[in-house]
Write an enzyme that holds these catalytic residues in place. Structure first.
Site, PDB file in Angstrom:
ATOM      1  CD  GLU A 141      30.161  30.374  59.609  1.00 13.14           C
ATOM      2  OE1 GLU A 141      30.334  30.238  58.385  1.00 13.14           O
ATOM      3  OE2 GLU A 141      30.601  29.584  60.459  1.00 13.14           O
ATOM      4  CD  GLU A 244      27.015  26.388  60.691  1.00 12.98           C
ATOM      5  OE1 GLU A 244      28.210  26.329  60.308  1.00 12.98           O
ATOM      6  OE2 GLU A 244      26.110  26.897  60.021  1.00 12.98           O
TER       7      GLU A 244
END
Length: 321
Positions: A141, A244
């Site tokens: 991220e 995720e």
């Protein structure tokens, strides 16, 4: 979602698809990744700290693998040097009787940290080999948090690939993980081009979705990310994981999303099992609660499929058809 604070996803969410559209979308995913008869795998994101915040050692990872073994034989981590991860994880992978493998993480910021990460690769990969190393992610991220511009992240992916594949001589794929909307929206195209594989992270909880919308949202998000990856790569034959996803079991609500064990179990059965049946591999965030992250005023400690004492919260076998 490692190191992720509660940013607002809701404005970036795609409109939920109808049930028919979701089924069609999932069929498209299956035809693009694996034969329809092949279920996607379940793997786990694994923290490197105990509940009190102290670092894990080899015996701790072996204990983790023992309780995870009925459900998976693969985990992913986020850094190589933090908590001396490679020094203790790689021996555990080699010693475990359950044939575990790992997707290792390299943290690409800041420069000093990044250098330590590469030094760990250079020290421990030659020492222990890569028989149990499935792949390496450069960052998690990074684009979502604006830690690095996309072109700089791409350069670091090329850098780590050169280190691992050319300098060290290991045939290990190198890619990255980021939020689904960064892939779907096109701002990560240069990173997709640089990567051997892509992981797409998606948390309908952080989009404030209730139980009526969480599954449709998850599938439509995942499809949008996958379609963009395929478009940029110019082929349907791409290596793509859900990097995720999960649902907190305690802590405050977020929009219409409540954090309970029952809803987390429902999300697992309805969203995750559904997409796995269509051939998509997933990494569940995360294996165990991480109590050190906070208290009941936050959901961050409570994404584990198991409590921090390694006891199961809910059924991790897919039951619904």
């Amino acid at each position: 979602m490692q190191f992720l604070s509660s940013f607002v996803f809701a404005a970036l969410a795609l409109l939920p698809l109808s049930a028919m559209a979701v089924d069609e979308a999932a069929s498209e995913i299956a035809s693009s990744t694996k034969p329809a008869s092949t279920n996607g795998t379940l793997s786990f994101c694994l923290g490197v700290k105990h509940a009190d915040g102290t670092c894990k050692y080899t015996d701790d990872y072996l204990a983790d693998f023992e309780v995870l073994a009925p459900y998976t034989n693969m985990i992913r981590t986020y850094a190589t040097s933090d908590c001396n991860t490679l020094e203790y994880l790689l021996p555990a992978l080699a010693q475990s009787p359950y044939n575990f493998s790992a997707i290792l993480g390299v943290w690409p910021t800041d420069d000093a940290h990044y250098d330590l990460e590469k030094q760990a690769l250079m020290q421990y990969l030659p020492q222990y080999g890569v028989d149990h190393v499935r792949a390496i992610t450069v960052g998690s991220e990074v684009l979502y948090r604006n830690d690095l511009p996309a072109d700089v992240l791409a350069e670091r992916i090329y850098d780590v690939r050169g280190l691992v594949q050319q300098k060290l001589g290991f045939d290990v794929p190198v890619g990255t993980a980021d939020s689904w909307n960064l892939w779907a929206g096109g701002s990560g195209d240069v990173v997709i081009t640089a990567s051997d594989f892509i992981m797409s992270n998606d948390f309908p909880y952080w989009q404030g979705q209730n139980t009526s919308n969480m599954t449709n949202t998850f599938i439509s998000d995942t499809l949008a990310a996958l379609e963009r990856v395929q478009s940029v790569k110019g082929t349907n034959n791409v290596t793509f994981w859900v990097g995720e996803t999960g649902w907190p079991t305690d802590g405050p609500s977020y929009g219409e999303a409540d954090a309970t064990v029952d809803i987390a179990s429902e999300f697992f059965q309805e969203a995750l099992c559904n997409i796995r049946r269509k051939g998509i591999d997933i990494f569940f965030f995360e294996a165990f609660d991480e109590d050190w992250k906070g208290d009941s005023s936050s959901v961050e400690p409570y994404f584990g499929a198991m409590y921090s004492n390694r006891t199961l919260k809910y059924n991790l076998n897919c039951t619904s058809e």
